[in-house]
Scaffold this active site. Structure first.
Site, PDB file in Angstrom:
ATOM      1  N   HIS A  44       0.823  -1.215   0.000  1.00  0.00           N
ATOM      2  CA  HIS A  44       0.000   0.000   0.000  1.00  0.00           C
ATOM      3  C   HIS A  44       0.852   1.257   0.000  1.00  0.00           C
ATOM      4  CE1 HIS A  44      -3.732  -2.198   1.837  1.00  0.00           C
ATOM      5  NE2 HIS A  44      -3.492  -2.528   0.598  1.00  0.00           N
ATOM      6  N   GLU A  83      -2.173 -11.961 -19.837  1.00  0.00           N
ATOM      7  CA  GLU A  83      -1.429 -11.861 -18.578  1.00  0.00           C
ATOM      8  C   GLU A  83      -1.237 -13.221 -17.912  1.00  0.00           C
ATOM      9  OE1 GLU A  83      -3.709  -9.168 -16.147  1.00  0.00           O
ATOM     10  OE2 GLU A  83      -5.574  -9.837 -17.045  1.00  0.00           O
ATOM     11  N   ASP A 121       1.114  -9.000 -14.164  1.00  0.00           N
ATOM     12  CA  ASP A 121       0.617 -10.337 -13.863  1.00  0.00           C
ATOM     13  C   ASP A 121       1.312 -11.407 -14.695  1.00  0.00           C
ATOM     14  OD1 ASP A 121      -1.110 -10.099 -11.726  1.00  0.00           O
ATOM     15  OD2 ASP A 121      -2.825  -9.563 -12.961  1.00  0.00           O
ATOM     16  N   CYS A 124       0.520  -2.694 -21.392  1.00  0.00           N
ATOM     17  CA  CYS A 124      -0.048  -1.721 -20.451  1.00  0.00           C
ATOM     18  C   CYS A 124       0.449  -1.937 -19.027  1.00  0.00           C
ATOM     19  CB  CYS A 124      -1.577  -1.763 -20.484  1.00  0.00           C
ATOM     20  SG  CYS A 124      -2.263  -3.331 -19.957  1.00  0.00           S
TER      21      CYS A 124
END
Length: 586
Positions: free
Chosen positions: A201, A446, A470, A517
């Protein structure tokens, strides 16, 4: 004062120089004593009041969120509010006070220690990381109980502004997004934490605020003293404490060089992204909300390559979460389409699960990254998926929109998704609602299985977008939010490069647009490598776009392509790294 250097994980680029402002864990200063029987209920009330005060603080933080605050901050505040409301935090410590006569601080720390031990037994790394959220919430309560929090410096104003006044670098064992907000309007220019990973985070917030940071520094909060001079080299993940005058001068010079380079990049905003040999390259922006569109346009993006729609669903502060209605979603998608002024907007359907749970209060699978997430979740909730598809289709009447489906791996998933889109179109036709009949539908590549089975993708879909974050995670079997295995996360692993190259090649051969991306698209270290693979469409955070454009403008594909083929033939890590460095130097 002796100088020393610490090495951790780089999570946000740039250099910060300032004085250390330490956030000392209140738990370390907790007093332990027994409360007399006649004072037990008063002690229970003291803890209840502290919990209520923290609830109030979190609510104020949420209410006072600036319009330009990253969306994740609101979601994190909601998570902490939910944790604070959980009986394991709000009630269990009260029972400890009543049964054991512990003082409030001792009772709370005892309960948190027991919960932390339970989390340590969980096999899944992501869930284990949530222990830190619980500890951060308890820390806020303890600070109210003990009054041990250090006072914050006053925000800069016209009266106390001083360009020579050292700005502060927050040093802590861990720091919650809610605490970060308290520093936002002050002289906060960077932070250092003992724990955290590339996608923790704190790392996410640092990148969103564009603040240099280094996490996973282990002993930083114990070794660095209050008001020590600190340098953060965000690019290297290095922290230098009490630097010598010579080192300080060197880093100040580097800092000024970086600032001048940023100013020069702004001049490239209106320059077309074309290689030296005349190949046009499409540069797109990744966004979370429609409010990100002005930054995308300011950076010179020619469209949105990835609108992460899940952020419309997260941070809604209810349990169970109330998902946004069709009209709510439609208004947000339409707002983005209009804000981009005719440029294409690619909206990814709900990519929820793993590190982005829709409802933090729900039971989570033992291994969420491999569980019911993204398109699997959407197909398991067909009414919710249909509602989103209708909203996206309605927005397509106001400009160029494309639909991007995440985490596809099976032909039946593609077919079911296309069938749901067909159903949504039929319903809108029946209701005489306008939409783009020829809307394009693409797939996120991914999962290695997708990259290895591209023929079934290219014959069903209109475009491909490679999600490198990913793809690397699944190819190398690494939890990308786990800082303990962060050193194994390697975009230049030969298997990863082969999968990216074959996806670009297969898409081009079939006449489909192919974009990248993920994080690799915005990292200038990989720009020429991706160009050499044949990539002509990059999508990234707006802040990265001009630096990538500068790299494109100085690249010659005729020279890069042969060198890239050499990289792809190699299976030796050292050879690959050397070859990529040579590409950058060309």
């Amino acid at each position: 004062m002796a100088s020393f250097t610490l090495h951790g994980i780089p999570v946000s680029r740039g250099i910060s120089i300032g004085r250390a402002h330490k956030l000392t864990p209140a738990a370390l200063d907790v007093k332990h004593y027994l409360v007399p029987e006649e004072q037990v209920e008063a002690e229970v009330g003291r803890l209840q009041d502290a919990i209520a005060a923290v609830h109030h603080d979190l609510q104020e933080l949420w209410t006072d969120l600036p319009k330009d605050a990253p969306t994740e901050l609101g979601a994190f505040i909601d998570v902490h509010a939910l944790i604070l409301s959980d009986p394991m935090i709000s009630e269990a410590p009260l029972d400890i006070i009543r049964s054991r006569h512990y003082n409030a601080e001792w009772a709370l720390v005892t309960q948190i220690d027991e919960l932390s031990a339970q989390f340590d037994e969980i096999e899944d790394e992501y869930l284990r990381e949530r222990k830190h959220d619980i500890q951060q919430v308890a820390e806020r309560v303890l600070k109210v109980l003990t009054g041990t929090a250090l006072p914050l410096p006053a925000p800069p104003s016209e009266h106390n502004a001083d360009q020579y006044q050292p700005q502060m670098i927050v040093v802590a064992h861990d720091i919650s997004p809610a605490d970060m907000l308290a520093f936002r309007d002050r002289s906060f220019i960077g932070f250092v934490t003992d724990v955290g990973g590339q996608n923790s985070h704190t790392a996410i917030v640092a990148r969103s605020l564009d603040i240099p940071a280094a996490v996973g520094m282990s002993q930083a909060s114990r070794l660095i003293e209050q008001d020590d001079w600190v340098i953060i080299d965000g690019d290297a993940g290095v922290v230098i404490c009490n630097p010598s005058p010579l080192v300080l001068e060197q880093y100040r010079a580097r800092q000024q060089t970086l600032l001048r380079a940023r100013k020069r990049l702004l001049k490239l905003k209106k320059t077309p992204a074309v290689t030296r040999d005349g190949t046009p390259i499409t540069l797109l922006a990744n966004i979370e909300l429609p409010d990100d569109c002005p930054a995308a346009l300011e950076a010179g993006a020619v469209g949105v390559g990835l609108f992460r729609s899940e952020f419309l669903f997260m941070g809604r502060g209810a349990h169970p979460v109330k998902v946004p209605s069709e009209d709510e979603q439609f208004e947000q998608y339409r707002k983005a389409v209009l804000a981009m002024k005719g440029r294409p907007v690619t909206i990814r359907t709900l990519d929820i699960g793993a590190d982005k749970p829709l409802d933090p209060g729900e039971h989570t699978a033992l291994n969420p990254a491999l569980g019911l997430r993204a398109i699997r979740y959407c197909l398991a909730e067909p009414q919710m998926f249909l509602t989103q598809l209708r909203a996206i289709l309605r927005a397509s009447a106001f400009g160029k929109v494309r639909i991007l489906i995440p985490m596809l791996a099976h032909a039946f998933e593609i077919d079911q998704s296309l069938s749901m889109i067909k159903q949504a179109k039929a319903q809108l036709r029946e209701e005489n609602v306008k939409f783009d009949e020829a809307i394009e539908v693409g797939a996120m590549v991914e999962i290695p299985a997708a990259a290895l089975a591209l023929p079934m993708f290219v014959k069903r879909l209109n475009f491909l977008s490679i999600g490198t974050n990913d793809l690397i995670q699944y190819t190398l079997a690494i939890d990308r939010v786990d800082y303990e295995v962060a050193h194994l996360y390697n975009p230049l692993h030969p298997a990863v490069l082969q999968l990216i190259a074959m996806t670009i090649s297969a898409g081009k051969k079939a006449g489909l647009d192919v974009a990248v991306c993920g994080e690799m698209a915005g990292d200038v270290k990989f720009t020429r490598l991706l160009l050499g693979m044949g990539l002509t469409e990059f999508s990234m955070h707006p802040a990265q776009l001009l630096a990538v454009k500068q790299e494109i403008l100085s690249s010659d594909l005729a020279l890069i392509a042969p060198r890239t083929r050499k990289v792809l033939r190699s299976m030796e890590p050292a050879e690959i790294v050397e070859a990529v460095e040579q590409l950058q130097a060309m």
